[in-house]
Design a protein around this motif. Structure first.
Motif, PDB file in Angstrom:
ATOM      1  N   SER A  35     -33.526  72.487-116.351  1.00 32.45           N
ATOM      2  CA  SER A  35     -33.275  72.291-114.928  1.00 32.45           C
ATOM      3  C   SER A  35     -34.415  71.466-114.348  1.00 32.45           C
ATOM      4  CB  SER A  35     -33.165  73.638-114.203  1.00 32.45           C
ATOM      5  OG  SER A  35     -34.443  74.250-114.085  1.00 32.45           O
ATOM      6  N   GLU A  64     -25.629  70.578-108.274  1.00 33.56           N
ATOM      7  CA  GLU A  64     -26.474  71.369-109.173  1.00 33.56           C
ATOM      8  C   GLU A  64     -27.710  71.906-108.452  1.00 33.56           C
ATOM      9  OE1 GLU A  64     -28.760  71.037-113.494  1.00 33.56           O
ATOM     10  OE2 GLU A  64     -28.089  69.227-112.458  1.00 33.56           O
ATOM     11  N   ARG A  65     -28.250  71.120-107.528  1.00 30.72           N
ATOM     12  CA  ARG A  65     -29.442  71.553-106.802  1.00 30.72           C
ATOM     13  C   ARG A  65     -29.147  72.805-105.979  1.00 30.72           C
ATOM     14  NH1 ARG A  65     -32.491  66.102-104.494  1.00 30.72           N
ATOM     15  NH2 ARG A  65     -32.530  64.931-106.473  1.00 30.72           N
ATOM     16  N   ARG A 110     -26.972  75.060-106.663  1.00 30.71           N
ATOM     17  CA  ARG A 110     -26.838  76.186-107.597  1.00 30.71           C
ATOM     18  C   ARG A 110     -28.202  76.703-108.045  1.00 30.71           C
ATOM     19  NH1 ARG A 110     -22.408  72.980-109.460  1.00 30.71           N
ATOM     20  NH2 ARG A 110     -23.699  72.039-111.110  1.00 30.71           N
ATOM     21  N   LEU A 111     -29.190  75.821-108.110  1.00 29.78           N
ATOM     22  CA  LEU A 111     -30.527  76.217-108.536  1.00 29.78           C
ATOM     23  C   LEU A 111     -31.374  76.756-107.387  1.00 29.78           C
ATOM     24  CD1 LEU A 111     -31.389  73.177-110.838  1.00 29.78           C
ATOM     25  CD2 LEU A 111     -30.706  75.467-111.571  1.00 29.78           C
TER      26      LEU A 111
END
Length: 294
Positions: free
Chosen positions: A152, A203-204, A206-207
């Protein structure tokens, strides 16, 4: 009936607090520092990492959002025998802040406790995080770092594990809160923090959102003001319900006659509830003997 008068951030900044024992830099940048307060009692002290809020943004007109906002809370916790590490970090309007600097600063400040413990009497087996507003989001995220995938944007080889998190009016689902960001912060601060919309950088989100990292595997206490218009309590309640379904140890409470800043004001009912929550997480108080929340 007259409308209730709630505390402003300026009023919280003026609350009395003890001076920090040490101001220590955990990094080389100007905003990478924290205030360490140590109890007077001998022995190894449990630790509360305290993270201020401010919509992830340092300047708000003539007002700045910095660690002075959580100085009174830190001082009160130290009075209870808890060492406090009240941290500053680069926010979205500070060079290097935003994605990923804001997150990395908070994480690195917490992990810096390992170095501090070589000099000061800190019990690293009893560390909790206490975050307010944006700091509640960042603190909950930091406690969940062990849930981040190996591949990640973030690489934390050995995140310091904490026994619990006290999230005070924090945003725990960034994507869901996007329609509120302009109303609450006056501008799209979440979009700036993450560097785009969910459609642009899914994705960001989700992180960066604790809601996507459940179960966290640490005890969580969420405390909100029933009259809070900045981060209304229903946002925390939805997250709490989702966390419980994953098996997390979760306590949620909404305090009446309380808005956004009473939560970090020692002496008020809300402030007492917050202090009791921290003491309970550190096994310094019996939860059943004090009103924390259900």
């Amino acid at each position: 009936m007259a409308q209730a008068q709630f505390l402003s951030p300026q009023q919280v900044n003026r609350l009395p607090s003890s001076p920090a024992d040490r101001r220590i830099h955990y990094g080389s940048e100007p905003f990478q520092f924290g205030d360490l307060r140590l109890p007077q009692a001998p022995g190894s002290h449990p630790v509360a990492v305290v993270i201020h809020g401010g919509c992830w943004k340092y300047r708000h007109g003539d007002l700045t959002a910095d660690l002075q906002n959580t100085a009174a809370l830190s001082s009160a916790l130290t009075h209870h025998g808890i060492a406090t590490w009240n941290i500053e970090y680069r926010q979205i309007d500070i060079p290097g802040g935003g994605w990923t600097g804001t997150f990395e600063d908070v994480a690195n400040a917490i992990d810096y406790l390992r170095l501090l413990a070589k000099t000061y009497a800190l019990d690293l087996n009893r560390v909790v995080i206490v975050g307010h507003s944006a700091g509640g989001h960042l603190g909950t995220w930091a406690a969940a770092r062990h849930r981040l995938p190996q591949q990640s944007y973030f690489l934390f080889e050995d995140p310091l594990r904490v026994v619990g998190v006290v999230n005070l009016a924090g945003v725990v689902d960034l994507e869901a809160f996007l329609p509120m960001q302009n109303q609450s912060c006056g501008e799209p601060t979440i979009t700036t923090l993450i560097g785009g919309t969910p459609a642009q950088v899914p994705e960001r989100y989700r992180l960066a959102s604790p809601s996507h990292l459940l179960p966290l595997g640490v005890k969580q206490i969420l405390i909100y003001g029933a009259q809070d218009k900045v981060v209304p309590p229903e946002w925390g309640q939805k997250y709490a319900e989702a966390a419980r379904k994953t098996g997390d140890d979760m306590t949620f409470t909404s305090i009446e006659n309380t808005s956004h800043f009473e939560l970090i004001a020692p002496g008020a009912e809300a402030g007492d509830r917050v202090e009791n929550a921290v003491l309970w997480l550190l096994n310094l108080k019996n939860k059943e003997s004090e009103k924390i929340g259900a």
